[in-house]
Design a protein around this motif. Structure first.
Motif, PDB file in Angstrom:
ATOM      1  N   PRO A  79       3.027  26.662  44.262  1.00  0.00           N
ATOM      2  CA  PRO A  79       3.521  25.623  45.170  1.00  0.00           C
ATOM      3  C   PRO A  79       2.476  24.522  45.344  1.00  0.00           C
ATOM      4  O   PRO A  79       1.271  24.776  45.265  1.00  0.00           O
ATOM      5  CB  PRO A  79       3.740  26.385  46.476  1.00  0.00           C
ATOM      6  N   ASN A  80       2.944  23.301  45.546  1.00  0.00           N
ATOM      7  CA  ASN A  80       2.050  22.176  45.798  1.00  0.00           C
ATOM      8  C   ASN A  80       1.630  22.205  47.257  1.00  0.00           C
ATOM      9  O   ASN A  80       2.472  22.147  48.156  1.00  0.00           O
ATOM     10  CB  ASN A  80       2.741  20.854  45.468  1.00  0.00           C
ATOM     11  N   ASN A 119      -2.180  14.025  48.016  1.00  0.00           N
ATOM     12  CA  ASN A 119      -3.315  14.940  47.877  1.00  0.00           C
ATOM     13  C   ASN A 119      -2.857  16.381  47.662  1.00  0.00           C
ATOM     14  O   ASN A 119      -3.499  17.312  48.120  1.00  0.00           O
ATOM     15  CB  ASN A 119      -4.191  14.827  49.123  1.00  0.00           C
ATOM     16  N   ARG A 120      -1.749  16.582  46.980  1.00  0.00           N
ATOM     17  CA  ARG A 120      -1.221  17.925  46.750  1.00  0.00           C
ATOM     18  C   ARG A 120      -1.290  18.274  45.268  1.00  0.00           C
ATOM     19  O   ARG A 120      -1.176  17.408  44.415  1.00  0.00           O
ATOM     20  CB  ARG A 120       0.229  18.009  47.216  1.00  0.00           C
ATOM     21  N   ARG A 121      -1.461  19.582  45.015  1.00  0.00           N
ATOM     22  CA  ARG A 121      -1.375  20.072  43.640  1.00  0.00           C
ATOM     23  C   ARG A 121      -0.974  21.539  43.688  1.00  0.00           C
ATOM     24  O   ARG A 121      -1.032  22.177  44.748  1.00  0.00           O
ATOM     25  CB  ARG A 121      -2.681  19.873  42.879  1.00  0.00           C
ATOM     26  N   GLY A 122      -0.562  22.051  42.546  1.00  0.00           N
ATOM     27  CA  GLY A 122      -0.154  23.446  42.474  1.00  0.00           C
ATOM     28  C   GLY A 122      -1.314  24.383  42.774  1.00  0.00           C
ATOM     29  O   GLY A 122      -2.398  24.221  42.227  1.00  0.00           O
ATOM     30  N   ARG A 123      -1.095  25.319  43.680  1.00  0.00           N
ATOM     31  CA  ARG A 123      -2.103  26.321  44.053  1.00  0.00           C
ATOM     32  C   ARG A 123      -1.532  27.688  43.718  1.00  0.00           C
ATOM     33  O   ARG A 123      -0.342  27.948  43.918  1.00  0.00           O
ATOM     34  CB  ARG A 123      -2.403  26.267  45.551  1.00  0.00           C
ATOM     35  N   SER A 124      -2.354  28.577  43.234  1.00  0.00           N
ATOM     36  CA  SER A 124      -1.892  29.914  42.867  1.00  0.00           C
ATOM     37  C   SER A 124      -1.660  30.775  44.092  1.00  0.00           C
ATOM     38  O   SER A 124      -2.556  30.959  44.917  1.00  0.00           O
ATOM     39  CB  SER A 124      -2.914  30.610  41.959  1.00  0.00           C
TER      40      SER A 124
END
Length: 141
Positions: A11-12, A61-66
């Motif tokens: 998910p971002n 300022n979002r990106r995919g996080r595990s």
């Protein structure tokens, strides 16, 4: 490391939220992926109400996080998210992590809101080494 049956999701999530939740998890000696997994599990089960107040974060300022969850938990959280009118699983994960970072939910044996934790502490006196009215240490899954 994911638990048995969990798959990696991405998910971002805003960097500031991820870092704040990570700092709290580290201070409590917990892996952030465990905190996120517990929050999703409890939310999907209906035992963790959706926190409605969130910290404002910049959209860019979002990106995919595990994060890790079983298919059952992910789909259960997704169904409940839709009923709660949350726009996406990314938004749900960010909301849960933000609430955790701010201390609005706590990873004891079950994720609970601050109000639930305070009610539990007020109604129970724990025996053993813990002072009366305090909660036992977090339980790792």
């Amino acid at each position: 490391m994911p638990a048995a049956g969990e798959a990696e999701r991405a998910p971002n999530v805003a960097k500031a939220v991820w870092e704040a939740a990570g700092a709290r998890a580290k201070s409590e000696g917990l892996p952030l992926i465990w905190v996120m997994s517990r929050a999703l599990t409890e939310y999907a089960a209906g035992t963790l109400p959706l926190p409605r107040s969130v910290t404002s974060t910049k959209a860019g300022n979002r990106r995919g996080r595990s994060v890790f969850a079983t298919d059952e938990v992910w789909s259960g959280a997704d169904e409940r998210r839709a009923k709660d009118a949350v726009r996406s699983m990314s938004a749900l994960c960010e909301t849960l992590l933000d609430a955790y970072a701010r201390g609005d939910i706590h990873p004891y044996a079950r994720m609970v809101t601050t109000a639930q934790r305070e009610a539990l502490a007020a109604s129970h006196s724990f025996e053993g080494d813990a002072p009366s009215g305090t909660l036992p240490a977090p339980v790792a899954a």
